[in-house]
Write a protein that holds these residues in place. Structure first.
Motif, mmCIF file in Angstrom:
data_model
loop_
_atom_site.group_PDB
_atom_site.id
_atom_site.type_symbol
_atom_site.label_atom_id
_atom_site.label_comp_id
_atom_site.label_asym_id
_atom_site.label_seq_id
_atom_site.Cartn_x
_atom_site.Cartn_y
_atom_site.Cartn_z
ATOM 1 N N MET A 171 33.568 57.615 66.709
ATOM 2 C CA MET A 171 32.500 57.576 65.739
ATOM 3 C C MET A 171 33.112 57.590 64.341
ATOM 4 N N VAL A 172 32.616 56.765 63.471
ATOM 5 C CA VAL A 172 33.099 56.677 62.102
ATOM 6 C C VAL A 172 32.270 57.606 61.221
ATOM 7 N N ASN A 173 32.970 58.400 60.435
ATOM 8 C CA ASN A 173 32.335 59.296 59.472
ATOM 9 C C ASN A 173 32.721 58.848 58.069
ATOM 10 N N PHE A 174 31.989 59.342 57.089
ATOM 11 C CA PHE A 174 32.268 59.029 55.707
ATOM 12 C C PHE A 174 32.358 60.318 54.913
ATOM 13 N N SER A 175 33.242 60.326 53.918
ATOM 14 C CA SER A 175 33.406 61.497 53.066
ATOM 15 C C SER A 175 33.565 61.035 51.630
ATOM 16 N N LYS A 176 33.301 61.936 50.706
ATOM 17 C CA LYS A 176 33.467 61.644 49.286
ATOM 18 C C LYS A 176 34.409 62.690 48.701
ATOM 19 N N CYS A 177 35.440 62.228 48.022
ATOM 20 C CA CYS A 177 36.424 63.116 47.413
ATOM 21 C C CYS A 177 35.787 63.863 46.252
ATOM 22 N N THR A 178 36.041 65.166 46.179
ATOM 23 C CA THR A 178 35.495 65.975 45.090
ATOM 24 C C THR A 178 36.280 65.799 43.808
ATOM 25 N N LYS A 179 37.510 65.269 43.904
ATOM 26 C CA LYS A 179 38.360 65.105 42.728
ATOM 27 C C LYS A 179 38.135 63.749 42.040
ATOM 28 N N ASN B 125 35.946 59.145 45.267
ATOM 29 C CA ASN B 125 36.177 58.008 46.155
ATOM 30 C C ASN B 125 35.476 58.259 47.487
ATOM 31 N N GLU B 126 34.720 57.275 47.951
ATOM 32 C CA GLU B 126 34.100 57.361 49.267
ATOM 33 C C GLU B 126 34.974 56.602 50.254
ATOM 34 N N PHE B 127 35.249 57.204 51.402
ATOM 35 C CA PHE B 127 36.108 56.565 52.391
ATOM 36 C C PHE B 127 35.637 56.907 53.798
ATOM 37 N N ALA B 128 36.061 56.056 54.730
ATOM 38 C CA ALA B 128 35.683 56.222 56.135
ATOM 39 C C ALA B 128 36.845 56.841 56.895
ATOM 40 N N TYR B 129 36.522 57.587 57.940
ATOM 41 C CA TYR B 129 37.524 58.165 58.826
ATOM 42 C C TYR B 129 36.908 58.400 60.188
ATOM 43 N N ARG B 130 37.766 58.560 61.170
ATOM 44 C CA ARG B 130 37.335 58.825 62.533
ATOM 45 C C ARG B 130 37.798 60.209 62.941
ATOM 46 N N GLU C 92 47.964 70.479 66.523
ATOM 47 C CA GLU C 92 48.637 70.634 65.244
ATOM 48 C C GLU C 92 47.567 70.626 64.173
ATOM 49 N N LYS C 93 47.869 71.228 63.042
ATOM 50 C CA LYS C 93 46.904 71.224 61.951
ATOM 51 C C LYS C 93 46.854 69.819 61.363
ATOM 52 N N GLU C 94 45.672 69.256 61.347
ATOM 53 C CA GLU C 94 45.437 67.917 60.806
ATOM 54 C C GLU C 94 44.690 68.051 59.479
ATOM 55 N N TYR C 95 45.025 67.188 58.547
ATOM 56 C CA TYR C 95 44.402 67.211 57.231
ATOM 57 C C TYR C 95 43.639 65.925 56.986
ATOM 58 N N LEU C 96 42.474 66.048 56.380
ATOM 59 C CA LEU C 96 41.720 64.894 55.913
ATOM 60 C C LEU C 96 42.060 64.741 54.440
ATOM 61 N N ILE C 97 42.723 63.633 54.088
ATOM 62 C CA ILE C 97 43.250 63.433 52.746
ATOM 63 C C ILE C 97 42.601 62.206 52.123
ATOM 64 N N CYS C 98 42.231 62.321 50.861
ATOM 65 C CA CYS C 98 41.667 61.187 50.133
ATOM 66 C C CYS C 98 42.735 60.108 50.011
ATOM 67 N N PRO C 99 42.440 58.877 50.461
ATOM 68 C CA PRO C 99 43.447 57.814 50.393
ATOM 69 C C PRO C 99 43.750 57.348 48.964
ATOM 70 N N ARG C 100 42.884 57.642 48.021
ATOM 71 C CA ARG C 100 43.105 57.195 46.644
ATOM 72 C C ARG C 100 43.952 58.187 45.847
ATOM 73 N N CYS C 101 43.589 59.478 45.846
ATOM 74 C CA CYS C 101 44.275 60.439 44.972
ATOM 75 C C CYS C 101 45.134 61.451 45.725
ATOM 76 N N GLY C 102 45.007 61.530 47.066
ATOM 77 C CA GLY C 102 45.821 62.448 47.849
ATOM 78 C C GLY C 102 45.275 63.856 47.952
ATOM 79 N N GLU C 103 44.099 64.102 47.435
ATOM 80 C CA GLU C 103 43.468 65.418 47.504
ATOM 81 C C GLU C 103 43.127 65.757 48.959
ATOM 82 N N VAL C 104 43.393 67.003 49.368
ATOM 83 C CA VAL C 104 43.037 67.452 50.715
ATOM 84 C C VAL C 104 41.554 67.786 50.721
#
Length: 85
Positions: A1-9, A12-17, A27-39
């Motif tokens: 399922m594809v989800n969408f998130s918006k970076c608070t910094k 940027n809106e981006f899709a992720y699964r 392992e600890k996984e991080y969702l990172i903004c592809p534009r600015c690198g914000e976690v």
């Protein structure tokens, strides 16, 4: 399922699964903004697959996991000087 998130910094809106991790291999996984690198978030239960496009979003999960494992195996092999353990 594809989800969408918006970076608070950078807003940027981006899709992720999101897929549940296998027990015993977590392992600890991080969702990172592809534009600015914000976690944006992290999880010990779920894996985040970013760079989702229509081709990946419609691909079977098994194919994506197989590709991810192949990349991990190649990285381990190069770390060990090309020797498989």
């Amino acid at each position: 399922m594809v989800n969408f998130s918006k970076c608070t910094k950078c807003n940027n809106e981006f899709a992720y699964r999101v897929e549940k991790q296998l027990a015993g291999f977590r392992e600890k996984e991080y969702l990172i903004c592809p534009r600015c690198g914000e976690v944006i978030g992290s999880s010990m239960e779920y894996e985040y697959y970013q760079n989702v496009n229509k081709r990946v979003a419609n691909a079977p999960l098994e194919q994506i996991v197989k590709q991810k494992k192949a990349v991990s195996a190649a990285n381990i092999s190069s770390y060990n000087g090309g020797k498989n353990m």
